[in-house]
Write a protein that holds these residues in place. Structure first.
Motif, PDB file in Angstrom:
ATOM      1  N   ARG A 136      35.339  27.611  34.537  1.00  0.00           N
ATOM      2  CA  ARG A 136      34.537  27.208  33.383  1.00  0.00           C
ATOM      3  C   ARG A 136      33.329  28.122  33.220  1.00  0.00           C
ATOM      4  O   ARG A 136      32.940  28.455  32.101  1.00  0.00           O
ATOM      5  CB  ARG A 136      34.101  25.757  33.547  1.00  0.00           C
ATOM      6  N   GLN A 137      32.746  28.534  34.337  1.00  0.00           N
ATOM      7  CA  GLN A 137      31.552  29.374  34.273  1.00  0.00           C
ATOM      8  C   GLN A 137      31.870  30.850  34.067  1.00  0.00           C
ATOM      9  O   GLN A 137      31.032  31.600  33.584  1.00  0.00           O
ATOM     10  CB  GLN A 137      30.736  29.194  35.559  1.00  0.00           C
TER      11      GLN A 137
ATOM     12  N   SER B 120      34.865  33.036  32.448  1.00  0.00           N
ATOM     13  CA  SER B 120      36.138  33.082  31.718  1.00  0.00           C
ATOM     14  C   SER B 120      37.021  34.243  32.167  1.00  0.00           C
ATOM     15  O   SER B 120      38.232  34.232  31.939  1.00  0.00           O
ATOM     16  CB  SER B 120      35.867  33.199  30.215  1.00  0.00           C
TER      17      SER B 120
ATOM     18  N   LYS C  15      39.591  33.038  34.619  1.00  0.00           N
ATOM     19  CA  LYS C  15      40.425  31.921  34.166  1.00  0.00           C
ATOM     20  C   LYS C  15      41.825  32.417  33.834  1.00  0.00           C
ATOM     21  O   LYS C  15      42.001  33.387  33.097  1.00  0.00           O
ATOM     22  CB  LYS C  15      39.791  31.254  32.942  1.00  0.00           C
TER      23      LYS C  15
END
Length: 446
Positions: A135-136, A138, A141
């Motif tokens: 989430r912090q 990207s 991810k």
């Protein structure tokens, strides 16, 4: 090979495993404090029986071990949340490894497996979805992972279960006498205590244990038997949890199912907002040679270590040589008696030594039947007595042990100064006396 190892697949199973595994290792850290395990194993004893060669690992003084385990539990929570994942997982792996190697009184194959899984998880991309890290940031991810990630987890689990089954292939399990012995101490259990004393239950435990460990991974791999195998797995592990009270291991074992069920099923059940990855790209990383080399060596060791006891003289059930790190789980019951004598070099008369003053109750039970711990106790006694002014102290151990339902037989040569003997990791120890015929069985079963 590239397509087999480096094809990208959906990572839902790995992500869910990280969440559950993080929760379980957090429970292990905090639970060890709450249950008194830390106090009994690391705080109360005057010293611990380290794995030989790791004597530099000692419990922290005072109440610091409580803080040590609280910190471990905190790192487990961070792993579960996927926050600073690699750092948190590395710290937990390192701290748990130190705990594991600094004491053997509470030796448990499950602790060893947890150590291995912790180190494997350090190198796996388990925080790329459903995590604070993703989430912090990207850039990290991703809904996918290379297939080799799944393969090494399945292979590790397969090795554990397979060797766990093979180790049970001996008369004490085949005739159900060992399960009967285990169940004898459970007779006072509420509701099921009487049932556990039934002969047919002992036979079920013996052969279900052998077959479950041998077949569970293949059955989970095959789609047609997967659901049925998982249901059996739930019953099997809940039975172990209730009857044997072996901590987080049964629940960790049930969570292994994340490695086998399809991502479609897992995504629908647990992460419905996650889009299923189906591209199947083959991305060969530049670290391929290092990856293949490291994991090849790792799994050669994992396959080889449980076999080493075949290269020792005598039976591992008697000598314990090659027993640890070999997935020899729930195999035997051992009891022992021990007399320790010392004398200074040149003296003609030995003097009885009250070794119990040095040990906790748990250590007293463990040391009597385990040669490596007897050797370590001899070294400790020699150090203490020479520190108190004696010179060239000799330590003699007169140990008798009973394996399973067998008779008591002499384990150690009482005429050998054990404190003067070296310890061999991969060679038979000569002061261990040969095992008698049928030492692990009743006379009328010989």
């Amino acid at each position: 090979m590239n397509r087999f190892l480096f094809k990208h697949i959906d990572n839902t199973g790995l992500v869910l495993w990280r969440v559950v595994f993080g929760a379980l290792i957090a429970i292990e850290g905090f639970g060890a404090i709450a249950s008194g395990w830390v106090r009994r194993t690391l705080v109360e004893p005057k010293f611990t029986f380290n794995f030989i060669g790791f004597e530099f690992l000692q419990p922290l003084p005072g109440d610091l071990m409580y803080w040590y385990f609280a910190l471990m539990g905190t790192f487990g929570v961070l792993v579960m949340l996927g926050y600073k994942y690699r750092f948190s997982m590395f710290c937990y792996a390192l701290m748990w490894s130190c705990v594991y190697l600094m004491q053997k009184s509470s030796y448990n194959n499950h602790y060893y497996l947890m150590m291995l899984l912790c180190w494997l998880m350090v190198f796996l991309p388990a925080n790329r979805w459903f995590s604070i890290d993703a989430r912090q940031n990207s850039e990290i991810k991703s809904p996918s992972m290379p297939r080799w990630v799944l393969l090494i987890l399945i292979l590790q689990v397969w090795i554990v279960y397979t060797y766990g089954s093979i180790a049970k292939w001996y008369p004490g399990w085949f005739d159900a006498s060992v399960p009967a012995l285990f169940m004898k101490s459970k007779s006072d259990y509420w509701l099921v205590g009487g049932l556990l004393q039934e002969n047919w239950v002992h036979w079920c435990i013996a052969y279900v244990g052998i077959l479950f460990d041998l077949l569970i991974v293949p059955l989970l791999l095959w789609k047609r038997t997967r659901l049925a195998a998982f249901i059996v797995s739930i019953f099997f592990h809940l039975f172990n949890s209730i009857i044997f009270q072996i901590g987080i291991f049964p629940y960790m074992s049930m969570a292994f199912a994340f490695f086998f069920f399809s991502s479609e099923i897992l995504q629908k059940r647990f992460l419905p907002k996650k889009k299923l990855y189906t591209k199947g790209e083959v991305i060969v990383p530049n670290y391929k040679p290092a990856l293949l080399t490291i994991f090849s060596i790792y799994f050669i060791i994992q396959i080889g270590l449980p076999l080493r006891h075949w290269f020792f003289k005598d039976d591992v059930l008697w000598t314990e040589e090659g027993h640890r790190l070999s997935w020899r789980m729930m195999l035997r019951s051992k009891a022992g008696s021990l007399t320790v004598s010392i004398k200074e070099k040149g003296d003609t008369e030995k003097k009885r030594y009250n070794y119990n003053l040095l040990l906790s109750k748990k250590q007293q039970r463990s040391v009597k039947s385990k040669p490596d711990m007897l050797w370590q106790l001899a070294q400790r006694i020699k150090q203490i007595e020479e520190k108190n002014g004696k010179k060239d102290v000799e330590v003699y151990m007169d140990s008798y042990i009973r394996v399973n339902t067998g008779r008591y037989n002499q384990l150690t040569n009482p005429e050998i100064d054990i404190a003067a003997q070296p310890w061999h990791h991969f060679k038979h120890t000569d002061w261990i006396l040969p095992s008698p015929d049928g030492f692990a069985r009743k006379k009328n079963n010989l």
